[in-house]
Enzyme design. Structure first.
Site, mmCIF file in Angstrom:
data_model
loop_
_atom_site.group_PDB
_atom_site.id
_atom_site.type_symbol
_atom_site.label_atom_id
_atom_site.label_comp_id
_atom_site.label_asym_id
_atom_site.label_seq_id
_atom_site.Cartn_x
_atom_site.Cartn_y
_atom_site.Cartn_z
ATOM 1 C CG ASP A 127 -1.899 1.108 1.279
ATOM 2 O OD1 ASP A 127 -1.777 2.037 0.455
ATOM 3 O OD2 ASP A 127 -2.779 1.083 2.154
ATOM 4 C CE1 TYR A 224 -9.356 6.035 0.593
ATOM 5 C CE2 TYR A 224 -10.568 4.163 -0.278
ATOM 6 C CZ TYR A 224 -9.375 4.815 -0.040
ATOM 7 O OH TYR A 224 -8.195 4.246 -0.436
HETATM 8 N N1 LIG Z 1 -5.161 -1.510 4.176
HETATM 9 C C1 LIG Z 1 -6.176 -0.893 4.729
HETATM 10 O O1 LIG Z 1 -7.127 -1.490 5.151
HETATM 11 C C2 LIG Z 1 -6.141 0.593 4.802
HETATM 12 C C3 LIG Z 1 -4.975 1.233 4.472
HETATM 13 C C4 LIG Z 1 -4.937 2.617 4.525
HETATM 14 C C5 LIG Z 1 -6.059 3.347 4.899
HETATM 15 N N2 LIG Z 1 -7.173 2.689 5.236
HETATM 16 C C6 LIG Z 1 -8.356 3.449 5.646
HETATM 17 O O2 LIG Z 1 -8.814 4.215 4.557
HETATM 18 C C7 LIG Z 1 -9.413 5.384 5.052
HETATM 19 C C8 LIG Z 1 -8.922 6.609 4.319
HETATM 20 O O3 LIG Z 1 -7.534 6.786 4.533
HETATM 21 P P1 LIG Z 1 -6.696 7.819 3.662
HETATM 22 O O4 LIG Z 1 -5.652 8.385 4.514
HETATM 23 O O5 LIG Z 1 -6.295 7.214 2.375
HETATM 24 O O6 LIG Z 1 -7.804 8.936 3.363
HETATM 25 P P2 LIG Z 1 -7.833 10.065 2.294
HETATM 26 O O7 LIG Z 1 -6.458 10.521 1.938
HETATM 27 O O8 LIG Z 1 -8.775 9.689 1.208
HETATM 28 O O9 LIG Z 1 -8.542 11.244 3.141
HETATM 29 C C9 LIG Z 1 -7.939 11.783 4.288
HETATM 30 C C10 LIG Z 1 -8.983 11.998 5.349
HETATM 31 O O10 LIG Z 1 -9.792 13.137 5.024
HETATM 32 C C11 LIG Z 1 -11.049 12.917 5.601
HETATM 33 N N3 LIG Z 1 -12.033 13.860 5.074
HETATM 34 C C12 LIG Z 1 -12.639 13.857 3.865
HETATM 35 N N4 LIG Z 1 -13.498 14.903 3.771
HETATM 36 C C13 LIG Z 1 -13.411 15.569 4.939
HETATM 37 C C14 LIG Z 1 -14.063 16.716 5.446
HETATM 38 N N5 LIG Z 1 -14.954 17.373 4.723
HETATM 39 N N6 LIG Z 1 -13.770 17.151 6.694
HETATM 40 C C15 LIG Z 1 -12.868 16.469 7.438
HETATM 41 N N7 LIG Z 1 -12.212 15.366 7.016
HETATM 42 C C16 LIG Z 1 -12.489 14.911 5.781
HETATM 43 C C17 LIG Z 1 -11.311 11.466 5.265
HETATM 44 O O11 LIG Z 1 -12.333 10.911 6.078
HETATM 45 C C18 LIG Z 1 -9.950 10.841 5.537
HETATM 46 O O12 LIG Z 1 -9.855 10.358 6.875
HETATM 47 C C19 LIG Z 1 -9.177 5.377 6.526
HETATM 48 O O13 LIG Z 1 -10.321 4.818 7.114
HETATM 49 C C20 LIG Z 1 -8.032 4.454 6.709
HETATM 50 O O14 LIG Z 1 -8.006 3.875 7.990
HETATM 51 C C21 LIG Z 1 -7.250 1.342 5.180
#
Ligand SMILES: NC(=O)c1ccc[n+]([C@@H]2O[C@H](COP(=O)([O-])OP(=O)(O)OC[C@H]3O[C@@H](n4cnc5c(N)ncnc54)[C@H](O)[C@@H]3O)[C@@H](O)[C@H]2O)c1
Length: 409
Positions: A127, A224
């Site tokens: 990832d 997401y």
């Molecule tokens: N392998 C896995 O299972 C795995 C790996 C990485 C991330 N994840 C999960 O994926 C999700 C997203 O991670 P990411 O870092 O790629 O997210 P991302 O980069 O897409 O977004 C960053 C953050 O911005 C938040 N956001 C969006 N709109 C917003 C708003 N209007 N106000 C405030 N916050 C807002 C999102 O909820 C997210 O937490 C998380 O739940 C993370 O735990 C899972």
């Protein structure tokens, strides 16, 4: 089989797709590793280090390569040097790379996009979105601490007490949580907000206070966030205003997949911040969470300095490259069988991350965006009744009577 490590051509890129200490992992898999001269120079990995690790440093490696790895996608003029059937592995933003993807399809190149690797447990080691977000989140906190002309931690000294800095983080995904953790380690008092319900617990687990605006949460698919309506966005901004006005440092990391970054903070909100406060907008290059932020620049809004992120992982090229290279090694391990590059397209990680293969675009949303919907053969129009038809058997065909049965009697 030959793996080529390409020199990056994107302006300002400092990362490299393979680091010397992981070259041995590729040779163990059975690959011969070719490295383009200078590929790792901006990440402090000299050519000699690759050679000592068992790689061959050589120009003109692209026509010989079976697989080319890079951080950013090879530009079209470089992809055209590859042989038919070669594979490329890199970040490949499918929404903004239609010309390149069309070229890759027409050249018969198999391409994999690191950002499309499914975020499932089995693929965590592959990832690259997470590994690079980790770097970005850390860097954002360090930049905020560096720009702020005061302490992050509380200091109780004989000369008096200096209060800890107040940090607010918006968006608590991978980058935001890392920004929270780093700010906490530096001693700041941290509060954070995210639209996803699960984020509140994650924020608290980092030792920060989760800001509760008592608004509905916005869960999209795959863990997401979902896009906000303009009404919801306006209400969120209004409720966040006092938290931001009170912050010494504001770090924004919010994103919604496939969309422009949400506008969370207006210039008017920044103008209410205290003199000397700092704003770090990680999302500046994808539209910005903060109105007026500029990617790659520090601008002044009111009495605050506003820093806009621009390819932030490249600001820490050594660790960012090492983590990315490990992601690539894990993906290549999955795609290698008995020393041969042999991706199994029945595996969801392989098929999920593939963009082009065998002269076709195999990532369906991208295929449809480039080639349009698949044409469906129109059903043959029924012949108009001639009056010679057999009487209608309503027991066999109960639906869509072609005539008014009463009128026929
Ligand atoms: N392998 C896995 O299972 C795995 C790996 C990485 C991330 N994840 C999960 O994926 C999700 C997203 O991670 P990411 O870092 O790629 O997210 P991302 O980069 O897409 O977004 C960053 C953050 O911005 C938040 N956001 C969006 N709109 C917003 C708003 N209007 N106000 C405030 N916050 C807002 C999102 O909820 C997210 O937490 C998380 O739940 C993370 O735990 C899972």
């Amino acid at each position: 089989m030959k793996i080529a490590v390409a020199r990056e051509t994107r302006d300002g890129e400092t990362r490299v797709a393979m680091v010397p200490e992981l070259v041995g992992k590729l040779t163990d898999l059975g690959y011969e590793v070719l490295v383009e001269p200078g590929a790792g120079a901006r990440a402090e990995y000299d050519d000699e280090l690759y050679a000592e690790a068992g790689a061959t440093v050589t120009e003109d490696l692209l026509p010989d390569a079976d697989v080319v790895i890079s951080v950013n996608a090879l530009p079209g003029y470089r992809a055209r040097l590859l042989r038919d059937g070669a594979a490329v592995i890199s970040f490949l933003p499918v929404n903004s790379s239609h010309d390149l993807i069309t070229d890759l399809r027409d050249l018969g190149i198999t391409s994999f996009a690191m950002e499309l690797v499914p975020r499932i447990s089995r693929a965590q080691s592959m990832d690259a979105l997470s590994s690079q977000s980790l770097v970005s989140g850390y860097r954002c906190a360090i930049v905020a601490a560096g720009l702020l002309r005061r302490f992050f931690p509380l200091n109780m000294t004989a000369a008096g007490t200096v209060q800890a800095a107040q940090v607010v983080v918006l968006g608590a995904g991978v980058a935001g949580l890392q920004a929270i953790a780093t700010s906490k380690r530096l001693g700041a008092v941290v509060q954070a907000y995210d639209v996803r319900a699960a984020a509140a617990e994650e924020i608290r687990s980092m030792g920060a206070k989760s800001i509760d605006l008592e608004l509905e949460t916005l869960e999209g698919s795959g863990g997401y966030a979902r896009e906000m309506t303009e009404d919801r966005a306006a209400r969120q901004r209004e409720l966040l205003t006092p938290y931001i006005a009170n912050a010494d440092a504001l770090i924004t990391t919010a994103a919604v997949p496939g969309r422009q970054a949400p506008m969370l903070v207006t210039a008017e909100m920044v103008e209410q911040m205290k003199p000397g406060s700092v704003v770090v907008d990680l999302a500046a290059e994808s539209g910005g969470n903060v109105e007026g932020s500029v990617a790659g620049k520090v601008v002044r809004i009111g009495q605050a300095q506003v820093w806009g992120g621009d390819n932030v992982p490249a600001q820490m090229p050594g660790p960012a490259s090492k983590l990315y290279a490990q992601n690539v090694v894990s993906l290549l391990t999955l795609m290698t069988s008995e020393g041969e590059f042999a991706p199994d397209f029945d595996d969801e990680v392989v098929s999920g991350s593939a963009v082009t293969h065998g002269g076709r675009i195999v990532h369906e949303p991208t295929r449809e965006a480039i080639e349009g919907p698949i044409a469906v053969e129109p059903e043959a129009e029924p012949e108009p009744p001639t009056g010679d038809e057999q009487p209608f058997d309503s027991a066999q065909e109960p639906f869509d009577l072609p005539f008014d049965s009463e009128e026929q009697q």
